[in-house]
Design a protein around this motif. Structure first.
Motif, short mmCIF file in Angstrom:
data_model
loop_
_atom_site.label_atom_id
_atom_site.label_comp_id
_atom_site.label_asym_id
_atom_site.label_seq_id
_atom_site.Cartn_x
_atom_site.Cartn_y
_atom_site.Cartn_z
N SER A 1 0.82 -1.21 0.00
CA SER A 1 0.00 0.00 0.00
C SER A 1 0.86 1.25 0.00
N LEU A 2 1.96 1.19 0.74
CA LEU A 2 2.83 2.35 0.81
C LEU A 2 3.37 2.69 -0.57
N PHE B 1 1.92 1.90 -3.36
CA PHE B 1 0.78 2.39 -4.13
C PHE B 1 0.54 3.87 -3.86
N PHE B 2 0.48 4.23 -2.57
CA PHE B 2 0.18 5.63 -2.26
C PHE B 2 1.29 6.55 -2.74
N ILE C 1 3.10 6.14 -5.46
CA ILE C 1 3.00 6.31 -6.91
C ILE C 1 1.73 7.04 -7.32
N PHE C 2 0.61 6.72 -6.67
CA PHE C 2 -0.68 7.22 -7.15
C PHE C 2 -1.26 8.36 -6.34
N SER C 3 -0.60 8.79 -5.24
CA SER C 3 -1.11 9.95 -4.52
C SER C 3 -0.03 11.01 -4.32
N PHE C 4 1.09 10.61 -3.71
CA PHE C 4 2.11 11.60 -3.39
C PHE C 4 2.82 12.11 -4.64
N TYR C 5 3.23 11.16 -5.49
CA TYR C 5 3.91 11.60 -6.70
C TYR C 5 3.01 12.52 -7.55
N PRO C 6 1.75 12.15 -7.82
CA PRO C 6 0.93 13.03 -8.68
C PRO C 6 0.71 14.42 -8.09
N ILE C 7 0.55 14.51 -6.76
CA ILE C 7 0.27 15.85 -6.22
C ILE C 7 1.54 16.70 -6.31
N ASN D 1 3.80 16.25 -8.58
CA ASN D 1 3.93 16.50 -10.01
C ASN D 1 2.99 17.63 -10.45
N ALA D 2 1.78 17.66 -9.91
CA ALA D 2 0.85 18.73 -10.26
C ALA D 2 1.41 20.06 -9.81
#
Lengths: 301, 289
Positions: free
Chosen positions: A23-24, A26-27, A29-35, A37-38
């Motif tokens: 899960s770590l 996952f989060f 790649i799909f939560s911390f990185y995108p924010i 990156n945004a």
């Protein structure tokens, strides 16, 4: 389980890491990185599908947005929708929850019936109401019947005031039961002995509501308010479908719709990332606000 | 067991307040149910009846052509069936992975002590504050980079686990007795075996609630498929509905038939598992606990 047997302790802590690692990852790649990156992208002029490398423009995207009437219109539309939806939602769901608990029969069934719209998907909800709001549809028929104004078209999907009201109505309809259920859970947690004591002391129903129920329910009220507010800030489906069906976009061009159109339709990735970050910060503020107030108001029965 | 209860003949007066309460509750009931009843009635009517002045709530008969049109689509391609299955597949995959990953992570956080545990927990909770709408653009760019458009991988990847699920499973497992776990360890069970055979079966109610919440949110998901699924074949049900309603000359009856068909899986879930459906909403309330 403190420290007596070192080997097993170490082995167990290793297993703990093994269990949380997927899960770590996952989060990350799909939560911390995108924010992140945004946030990063929001400093660039970047076009999707373009071969030109993005150019760094610092805060220009933000300053552009702050001067853009289109962006401020989105803020306005989001604000109108959020305030117009969450206040009635909180007030009416609290009222209904209290009334449901005060009747003797059918509490379960009433809860389920009010909850039913929340079961349908938001796209289906929007489509049903699109039919109801048709100029020849039952929306006009009923309003004209109750207001005794035969034959008037109330322009549910056309006039800029009515289309805002229509989206609010759809959302209100869909979520009222959901919040009734949460309020009922909150109300049921208040021990009955408090009411008995108040009754013996001669308190009326009205008094025990304002003196006992309301103060003890305050954390739930705060929770529900912030939850519904956050929910409203993220609204997308209803507005998207209404626009697709031919409603004017400007009055209901909420910020999510604007992010979507700017980024995907107009290809201004940098600009839409800046908008995303602004939305994120607004929501972060409300979440922080919720934690702060709910901590301060933690009640013990 | 039946005893004849002798009712004292006190004809109890119904107070006006009670009547008022019932009237308000009834009004709210009509408000919430009328659109649903409308959807069902209208799905069985020819379009010209739906937009007729006094709407007739009981259809004159079953106008099955609406459903035929709903499934065949305006172009007769029957893509509806494929889109419906896509929704099922995507919601199913996401639900399965979310439940298992949430349970594993929640168990790890609740029942194991290790350095940095609280930090990890807070970090995961923090992701709850990141709205999907704020990260959809970077996610979309990543997905295009890896050519994940129009694939089940692309549709499901961003949702394989969510922070709320982890939180819920952790809260549920916190009171689980450590002694019990230690006893099975002494009996020689491996950690994975303990999780699979001891912990997981004991979480059934939490799993049911989380499954329903997850399945519903995926069934409802419009935004991400809108970005990622451009080909008709990979579209999901919400996209089908958008397309169907946006096409000109749509017939209202067929539109409502599509809505009914899209709602049926949810309604079945609701009627069989309403307890978990509703407790899923109330679960938020226990977050302080």
């Amino acid at each position: 389980m403190k420290k007596p047997y070192g080997g097993i302790e170490r082995k167990l802590s290793r297993w703990g890491w093994i269990f949380i690692t997927p899960s770590l990852l996952f989060f990350s790649i799909f939560s911390f990185y995108p924010i992140l990156n945004a946030a990063y992208t929001s400093f660039f002029r970047k076009k999707i599908l373009s071969l030109k490398p993005p150019t760094f423009i610092g805060l220009k995207n933000y300053s552009y947005l702050l001067q853009s009437s289109d962006f401020w219109n989105s803020i306005r539309a989001t604000f109108v929708f959020t305030v117009g939806t969450f206040i009635p939602l909180v007030v009416f769901s609290l009222l209904l929850a209290v009334l449901i608990l005060s009747v003797r029969k059918g509490q379960k069934y009433l809860q389920l019936a009010y909850y039913a719209p929340a079961v349908l998907s938001s796209v289906v909800a929007a489509v049903i109401w699109l039919s109801i709001f048709d100029p020849r549809g039952i929306g006009n028929q009923w309003v004209n019947f109750f207001m005794n104004t035969p034959g008037i078209d109330h322009k549910w999907l056309a006039s800029s005031f009515m289309v805002q009201f229509s989206t609010i109505l759809v959302y209100f309809w869909k979520y009222i039961g959901y919040f009734v259920v949460i309020f009922i859970a909150g109300l049921s947690a208040i021990p009955g002995s408090l009411y008995e004591a108040a009754r013996i002391d001669g308190a009326s129903n009205w008094q025990s509501f304002w003196r006992i129920t309301f103060p003890l329910l305050k954390p739930t009220v705060v929770l529900v308010s912030v939850m519904s507010m956050l929910q409203c800030l993220k609204t997308f489906s209803t507005q998207y479908l209404f626009v697709q069906a031919g409603s004017p976009q400007a009055p209901i061009n909420v910020i999510t719709l604007n992010i979507f159109n700017t980024g995907i339709r107009d290809h201004h990735i940098g600009r839409s990332s800046a908008m995303s970050i602004i939305l994120f910060l607004i929501m972060l503020f409300f979440t922080w606000f919720q934690f702060k107030t709910s901590k301060a108001d933690d009640v013990t029965y | 067991m039946s005893t004849i209860a002798i009712q004292p003949r006190t004809s109890r007066m119904i107070s006006p307040v009670t009547i008022l309460i019932y009237l308000i509750l009834l009004g709210a009931l009509i408000f919430t149910l009328i659109p649903i009843v409308f959807m069902f009635s209208a799905s069985m009517m020819p379009s010209k009846d739906i937009l007729k002045m006094p709407f007739r709530w009981i259809p004159r008969g079953f106008h099955w052509q609406n459903f035929a049109k709903a499934v065949a689509g305006n172009d007769g391609s029957y893509i509806f069936i494929r889109n419906f299955m896509n929704s099922m597949i995507v919601s199913g995959i996401v639900t399965l992975t979310t439940v298992i990953l949430s349970a594993i992570t929640g168990y790890g956080l609740a029942k194991f002590r290790f350095k940095g545990r609280n930090f990890v927990f807070l970090a995961i909770m923090a992701t709850m504050m990141i709205p999907f709408e704020a990260i959809m653009i970077p996610l979309y760019m990543v997905a295009t980079k890896f050519h994940l458009q129009n694939s089940y991988g692309g549709l499901t990847l961003p949702f394989l686990v969510n922070a709320f699920g982890v939180f819920m499973m952790r809260q549920y497992l916190l009171p689980f007795p450590d002694e019990f776990l230690d006893a099975t360890r002494i009996d020689g069970a491996g950690e994975l075996g303990i999780f699979w055979y001891v912990v997981l079966p004991n979480c059934a109610p939490a799993i049911a609630t989380l499954s329903i919440l997850t399945f519903r949110s995926q069934w409802d998901n419009l935004l991400w498929p809108l970005l990622i699924a451009q080909s008709e074949k990979m579209k999901t049900l919400p996209l089908y509905i958008v397309k169907f309603s946006a096409e000109k000359y749509t017939n209202e009856g067929a539109m409502m038939a599509v809505a009914v068909l899209a709602s049926i899986p949810m309604l079945i879930l609701f009627f069989t598992m309403s307890k978990y459906f509703v407790s899923g909403s109330a679960v938020f309330n226990s977050r302080k606990g």
